[in-house]
Design a protein around this motif. Structure first.
Motif, PDB file in Angstrom:
ATOM      1  N   LEU A 144      27.616  38.995 -41.246  1.00 54.92           N
ATOM      2  CA  LEU A 144      27.085  37.663 -40.938  1.00 54.92           C
ATOM      3  C   LEU A 144      25.911  37.756 -39.963  1.00 54.92           C
ATOM      4  O   LEU A 144      24.883  37.096 -40.141  1.00 54.92           O
ATOM      5  CB  LEU A 144      28.206  36.796 -40.351  1.00 54.92           C
ATOM      6  N   THR A 145      26.055  38.600 -38.945  1.00 56.24           N
ATOM      7  CA  THR A 145      24.986  38.775 -37.964  1.00 56.24           C
ATOM      8  C   THR A 145      23.738  39.361 -38.609  1.00 56.24           C
ATOM      9  O   THR A 145      22.608  38.905 -38.374  1.00 56.24           O
ATOM     10  CB  THR A 145      25.460  39.670 -36.807  1.00 56.24           C
ATOM     11  N   GLN A 146      23.930  40.391 -39.439  1.00 58.11           N
ATOM     12  CA  GLN A 146      22.790  41.037 -40.084  1.00 58.11           C
ATOM     13  C   GLN A 146      22.102  40.101 -41.066  1.00 58.11           C
ATOM     14  O   GLN A 146      20.867  40.054 -41.138  1.00 58.11           O
ATOM     15  CB  GLN A 146      23.255  42.311 -40.790  1.00 58.11           C
ATOM     16  N   ALA A 147      22.889  39.329 -41.820  1.00 55.15           N
ATOM     17  CA  ALA A 147      22.294  38.397 -42.775  1.00 55.15           C
ATOM     18  C   ALA A 147      21.534  37.290 -42.054  1.00 55.15           C
ATOM     19  O   ALA A 147      20.451  36.876 -42.484  1.00 55.15           O
ATOM     20  CB  ALA A 147      23.379  37.803 -43.670  1.00 55.15           C
ATOM     21  N   ALA A 148      22.100  36.790 -40.947  1.00 52.54           N
ATOM     22  CA  ALA A 148      21.427  35.735 -40.184  1.00 52.54           C
ATOM     23  C   ALA A 148      20.079  36.217 -39.665  1.00 52.54           C
ATOM     24  O   ALA A 148      19.090  35.472 -39.677  1.00 52.54           O
ATOM     25  CB  ALA A 148      22.322  35.284 -39.029  1.00 52.54           C
ATOM     26  N   THR A 149      20.027  37.470 -39.225  1.00 56.17           N
ATOM     27  CA  THR A 149      18.759  38.043 -38.764  1.00 56.17           C
ATOM     28  C   THR A 149      17.770  38.159 -39.920  1.00 56.17           C
ATOM     29  O   THR A 149      16.589  37.813 -39.782  1.00 56.17           O
ATOM     30  CB  THR A 149      19.008  39.427 -38.139  1.00 56.17           C
ATOM     31  N   ARG A 150      18.252  38.635 -41.044  1.00 60.85           N
ATOM     32  CA  ARG A 150      17.400  38.801 -42.226  1.00 60.85           C
ATOM     33  C   ARG A 150      16.803  37.471 -42.683  1.00 60.85           C
ATOM     34  O   ARG A 150      15.647  37.409 -43.114  1.00 60.85           O
ATOM     35  CB  ARG A 150      18.228  39.415 -43.353  1.00 60.85           C
TER      36      ARG A 150
END
Length: 340
Positions: A67-73
């Motif tokens: 979730l954190t990585q996707a939000a950054t992306r």
């Protein structure tokens, strides 16, 4: 169009899924909302946000790292993307909480409904690549397998605590393992010497327990057991069963839901529910459709769609995928239409 930035993970059948959702997006009278119920690395959502300029997305994942990585992306899309930490079958609770906290997209989802939804089921390639998660049987790692690694039982706890009957049941039911009882016996015998902690010991046990002839022809001997443990750890089939009527309820008329299954147990649950809601309940023999018994949905795909050889060559993860889609009907239809 091509997804030129895949962050190391190529989302499965992006273009086809977008095609399936497109009519629901284009026909929406309000700004359309897509529920990406299995956000993962964010590849599908990035494609939707780029392809459909008016779309807003609510992306869900139980994996906080993903979730954190996707939000950054996806941060560059601003308020068109909302990410929520939840198991996908509990999306109504998560959306309600976000709406209560003032999120405009979630408020609109509650008042106007959802135009489209995507469920890309199973473990993601990103999770498989994270060695410490224990999903991959080819690498020695802690036997965790939790998609939300902050709560719930681990695969090691299952191996070390479940009685023989339960171990054999999950291996047979969720892994279609021919030697489920034999493997369960070996697990119980081995854990008396020392508890299971990492995958290498389990893989070695499976090599020693499954007959050599089967090992030579049946693929990797650990594949079925690891699949069964992962499904049990994450209660994946229960989540699918729970979410089907919930997503059906929140779709707007003309809204569509797409499900991508990677093994037969998932696909059977989806197929059965789709058959139920796309079939008229009007008693046979009546000359007309009774509105109260009319089908509420229609099938968009004929059976389960599969990836083409070219798509599989581009992304090997697409090989087992089975895609099914439904559309919510605006009004009741006659028997001829609902049988299509």
């Amino acid at each position: 169009m091509e997804n030129t930035i895949n962050h190391g993970h190529v989302p499965v059948l992006c273009e086809r899924v977008a095609e399936l959702l497109a009519p629901a997006i284009h026909n929406a009278t309000n700004p359309p909302i897509i529920l990406d119920a299995t956000l993962g690395a964010g590849g599908h959502s990035e494609y939707f946000l780029t392809t459909f300029s008016q779309v807003h997305i609510i992306g869900l994942d139980r994996d906080t790292t993903a979730l954190t990585q996707a939000a950054t992306r996806l941060a560059g899309f601003g308020d068109r993307i909302t990410t929520l930490h939840t198991r996908f079958d509990d999306f109504p609770t998560a959306i309600q909480a976000a709406a209560d906290a003032g999120n405009a997209t979630c408020q609109a989802a509650l008042t106007e409904g959802i135009s489209g939804a995507l469920f890309d089921l199973g473990v993601s390639s990103m999770q498989l690549d994270q060695v410490n998660r224990g999903f991959a049987y080819r690498i020695d790692a802690p036997l965790d397998m939790r998609m939300n690694n902050s709560e719930g039982i681990t695969a090691a706890e299952i191996l070390n605590t479940y009685p023989h009957g339960d171990l054999a049941r999950i291996l047979k039911t969720y892994g279609d393992e021919r030697f489920a009882s034999k493997i369960a016996t070996a697990i119980i015998r081995e854990r008396e010497h020392a508890p299971f902690t990492t995958s290498a010991r389990l893989v070695e046990l499976l090599y020693n327990t499954i007959p050599a002839a089967t090992r030579r022809t049946g693929g990797h001997p650990a594949k079925r057991t690891f699949q069964a443990l992962r499904i049990e750890v994450n209660q994946e089939l229960a989540a699918i069963t729970n979410v089907l009527p919930r997503i059906a309820d929140v779709l707007i008329p003309g809204g569509r839901a797409v499900f991508m299954a990677y093994q037969s147990l998932e696909d059977k649950i989806i197929k059965k529910y789709f058959t139920e809601i796309t079939t008229s309940k009007t008693p046979r023999g009546l000359p007309m459709e009774l509105p109260e018994y009319a089908a509420r949905f229609r099938l968009v795909t004929r059976g389960a769609e599969k990836a083409t050889p070219a798509e599989i060559a581009d992304n090997s993860r697409a090989a087992p995928v089975r895609v099914r889609a439904i559309e919510k009907l605006a009004t009741s239809t006659n028997r001829k239409e609902t049988s299509k």
